[in-house]
Design an enzyme around this catalytic site. Structure first.
Site, mmCIF file in Angstrom:
data_model
loop_
_atom_site.group_PDB
_atom_site.id
_atom_site.type_symbol
_atom_site.label_atom_id
_atom_site.label_comp_id
_atom_site.label_asym_id
_atom_site.label_seq_id
_atom_site.Cartn_x
_atom_site.Cartn_y
_atom_site.Cartn_z
ATOM 1 N N LYS A 1 0.826 -1.215 0.000
ATOM 2 C CA LYS A 1 0.000 0.000 0.000
ATOM 3 C C LYS A 1 0.860 1.265 0.000
ATOM 4 O O LYS A 1 0.330 2.374 -0.170
ATOM 5 C CB LYS A 1 -0.945 -0.006 1.200
ATOM 6 C CG LYS A 1 -2.007 -1.100 1.115
ATOM 7 C CD LYS A 1 -2.892 -1.125 2.346
ATOM 8 C CE LYS A 1 -4.008 -2.153 2.198
ATOM 9 N NZ LYS A 1 -3.516 -3.538 2.043
ATOM 10 N N LEU B 1 -2.307 -13.639 4.829
ATOM 11 C CA LEU B 1 -3.447 -14.461 5.234
ATOM 12 C C LEU B 1 -3.395 -14.772 6.718
ATOM 13 O O LEU B 1 -2.377 -15.217 7.233
ATOM 14 C CB LEU B 1 -3.449 -15.782 4.448
ATOM 15 C CG LEU B 1 -3.801 -15.675 2.963
ATOM 16 C CD1 LEU B 1 -3.538 -17.001 2.280
ATOM 17 C CD2 LEU B 1 -5.237 -15.260 2.774
ATOM 18 N N GLU C 1 -9.044 3.152 -0.027
ATOM 19 C CA GLU C 1 -8.772 1.893 -0.725
ATOM 20 C C GLU C 1 -8.676 2.117 -2.234
ATOM 21 O O GLU C 1 -9.243 3.064 -2.781
ATOM 22 C CB GLU C 1 -9.868 0.863 -0.431
ATOM 23 C CG GLU C 1 -9.782 0.228 0.927
ATOM 24 C CD GLU C 1 -10.762 -0.923 1.074
ATOM 25 O OE1 GLU C 1 -10.413 -1.889 1.776
ATOM 26 O OE2 GLU C 1 -11.866 -0.850 0.511
#
Length: 609
Positions: A404, A443, A536
């Site tokens: 990000k 994850l 986002e």
């Protein structure tokens, strides 16, 4: 039934069979054998011989529900030896051996005694074990592992699975029966045979299957309503850690479609073994896994630094239990990285040689609403820890960053990008080598969509996905932690390391797979699209075009180029963030992180080190 009860029953049955065989043989053979004295001597000899050899060969200790060729051979030996001993008794006492009568009795005993045992197994397998309460199960893979699974399921009374068919892509095996189970077709026909055979459960019995293979098979299984399970890993079967009946559910990690990165264990060990290692954010998902992996390489001391006492206590307890005999000193420090003085005291006291900086605020929507906290924790906190590391002459400082940080659209991404600039700017001033490690979503971490989706599924849905085209890179926590550790061994100082994470994954596909893995259909659990949240973007990137070195520095690990650092502007943000309102602060962070410079204010104060 107890052993004594079984023993009495089998002795009674075998005695009746032997006496019946003697009487029945009289109908087939005319001989002096059937005079009273020879008959009595021979019958007693047959009974005594049979009992003697049955105990000698442990015939009565066999579990006949599992009868096989081995048990049949024992019956053959017992009957044969008892006939031979009876022949010897006849020769000694009667000076005659009645071979024809003994041959008939031998055949009758072998047939009836053996048949009585195997009839019980046939009855059990066909009427008791395969009752209507058993789940009809399809086995994928008719190799040795699949055969072992079927054999164990057929023998076990505890399992609720009943194998009814194999599926295998080898055409040579099609239309064959293995252990009485037909091989009906290939993987592409799973949906067809699940419907035809009323299959409720599917077992993937190919332990050596790679992730691409598992993904392909699972996509076929997902077209059905049957529950899908998988055999444990091959190495666990070979080492005896688990048995073929210890099936597990297919996990999201199995479907990543990407092999893990192989690490240079020797290189890592060389710079960690015997060192004092400090991990910030040690109670978090990534930080705790880094601690687990680092502990395996035998550091002299492992310092767990974190703000949350419960999470730090949990990882400390775990590490002490696992590595108590390795001589590793486990130390904990409850501290806030925003407290620069406390960081200096900790680093001056321990003088760590290697630092892994995992502490950060990571939740995108929360940081959008609280940009000042992102600055305090991600930027000022990173600066405090890095400055303390440089002053205490730490050898290697590894910061965990995020995908990000590339072309950031969120406060979290922007503060991560600016934190990368901070540590890159500090490299070269002193003895400490500073490096950032950038990777995608992890994850199972606290910020991952997987636990969020799992909770939504547990509540009956719906599963909320922001957008049907939302795409992310994924990796497992152990892989992410391994990359961080490997980067520390590779660094020369000032780099950004990035893992080639393979193909990105659509979030909606991940949601569908999780619903299926949880045993539901898309009719049971609905998927709703809630819209993209503030900060986002649809696609994440790992490196900008101007940051990429074409050649890998390690298999699947790329090296980023050093871009403009804007350290003066970063200094101004750190000194002025608490004077700006949230929206202006957000604009400043995004503008600078995207190389557009600051929206000029009247104040620019430099940081002094």
């Amino acid at each position: 039934m107890t052993y004594r009860q079984r023993l009495s029953l089998f002795i009674f049955i075998d005695s009746c069979i032997i006496i019946t065989a003697v009487l029945f043989s009289r109908m087939l053979v005319n001989s002096n054998f059937y005079n009273f004295t020879p008959l009595m001597i021979s019958t007693i000899g047959l009974l005594a011989g049979h009992l003697f050899f049955s105990f000698l060969l442990n015939l009565y200790k066999k579990a006949w529900e599992y009868a096989s060729i081995g048990e049949l051979i024992i019956i053959l030996k017992t009957v044969t030896y008892s006939i031979m001993s009876t022949a010897a008794i006849q020769f000694i006492t009667l000076q005659a051996v009645y071979l024809r009568a003994l041959a008939i009795i031998w055949m009758i005993n072998l047939l009836v005694i053996g048949g009585s045992r195997f009839l019980w197994r046939i009855y059990r397998d066909n009427y008791l074990v395969q009752s209507n309460t058993k789940k009809r199960t399809l086995i994928i893979g008719a190799g040795s592992a699949g055969i072992m699974v079927v054999r164990q399921l057929q023998r076990s009374e505890d399992t609720d699975l009943c194998p009814v068919a194999f599926v295998d892509d080898s055409p040579i095996k099609h239309h064959l029966d293995i252990l009485g189970i037909p091989v009906v077709g290939g993987v592409s026909e799973i949906e067809k045979y699940v419907d035809q055979l009323d299959i409720e459960n599917i077992i993937i019995a190919i332990p050596s299957l790679n992730r691409e293979g598992i993904q392909h098979i699972f996509q076929e299984c997902a077209k059905t309503e049957a529950k899908t399970q998988i055999l444990p890993m091959l190495e666990d079967l070979v080492t005896g850690k688990v048995s073929v009946t210890q099936l597990r559910d297919v996990k999201v990690e199995d479907l990543l479609g990407r092999a893990p990165v192989d690490l240079d264990i020797d290189q890592i060990s060389d710079y960690v073994k015997g060192q004092i290692v400090l991990v910030t954010g040690a109670g978090g998902s990534i930080g705790s896994e880094i601690c687990r992996q680092i502990a395996r390489f035998g550091p002299e001391e492992l310092i767990l630094l974190g703000h949350g006492e419960n999470s730090i206590h949990a990882i400390e307890t775990e590490l002490r239990e696992k590595f108590s005999e390795n001589g590793i000193k486990i130390t904990t420090e409850i501290a806030d990285i925003q407290d620069g003085d406390k960081m200096d005291k900790i680093f001056n006291y321990y003088s760590p040689e290697v630092v892994y900086h995992a502490a950060a605020h990571k939740h995108v929507p929360l940081m959008e609403r609280n940009p000042e906290e992102a600055v305090k924790n991600n930027m000022i906190g990173t600066y405090n820890v890095a400055k303390a590391a440089r002053r205490s002459n730490t050898g290697t400082f590894v910061m965990i960053s995020s995908d990000k940080a590339v072309n950031p659209t969120s406060v979290m991404g922007a503060t991560k990008r600016l934190s990368e600039m901070i540590i890159q700017s500090m490299n070269g001033y002193g003895n400490t080598k500073f490096v950032a490690v950038r990777f995608g979503n992890v994850l199972g971490s606290r910020g991952s969509v997987v636990p969020i989706f799992t909770k939504q599924i547990a509540k009956g849905g719906p599963v909320k996905v922001t957008h049907p085209e939302m795409i992310r890179y994924f990796m497992t926590i152990p892989e992410a932690s391994s990359l961080v550790i490997q980067a520390g061994a590779l660094t020369q100082g000032g780099e950004i390391f990035v893992l080639d994470m393979g193909a990105p994954v659509k979030i909606v596909d991940l949601a569908r797979n999780l619903i299926k893995l949880s045993g539901y259909t898309l009719e049971d659990i609905k998927i709703e699209f809630s819209g993209i949240r503030p900060g986002e973007k649809l696609y994440e990137e790992l490196l900008k075009d101007d940051e990429v070195h074409e050649n890998q520095v390690y298999p699947k690990i790329y090296l980023g180029k050093t871009a403009d650092l804007y350290i003066d502007d970063i200094q101004e943000i750190i000194n002025s963030y608490d004077k700006w309102d949230k929206e202006f602060l957000r604009e400043q962070l995004l503008s600078l992180a995207n190389n557009k410079g600051l929206i000029r204010s009247n104040e620019a104060i430099s940081i002094t080190s």
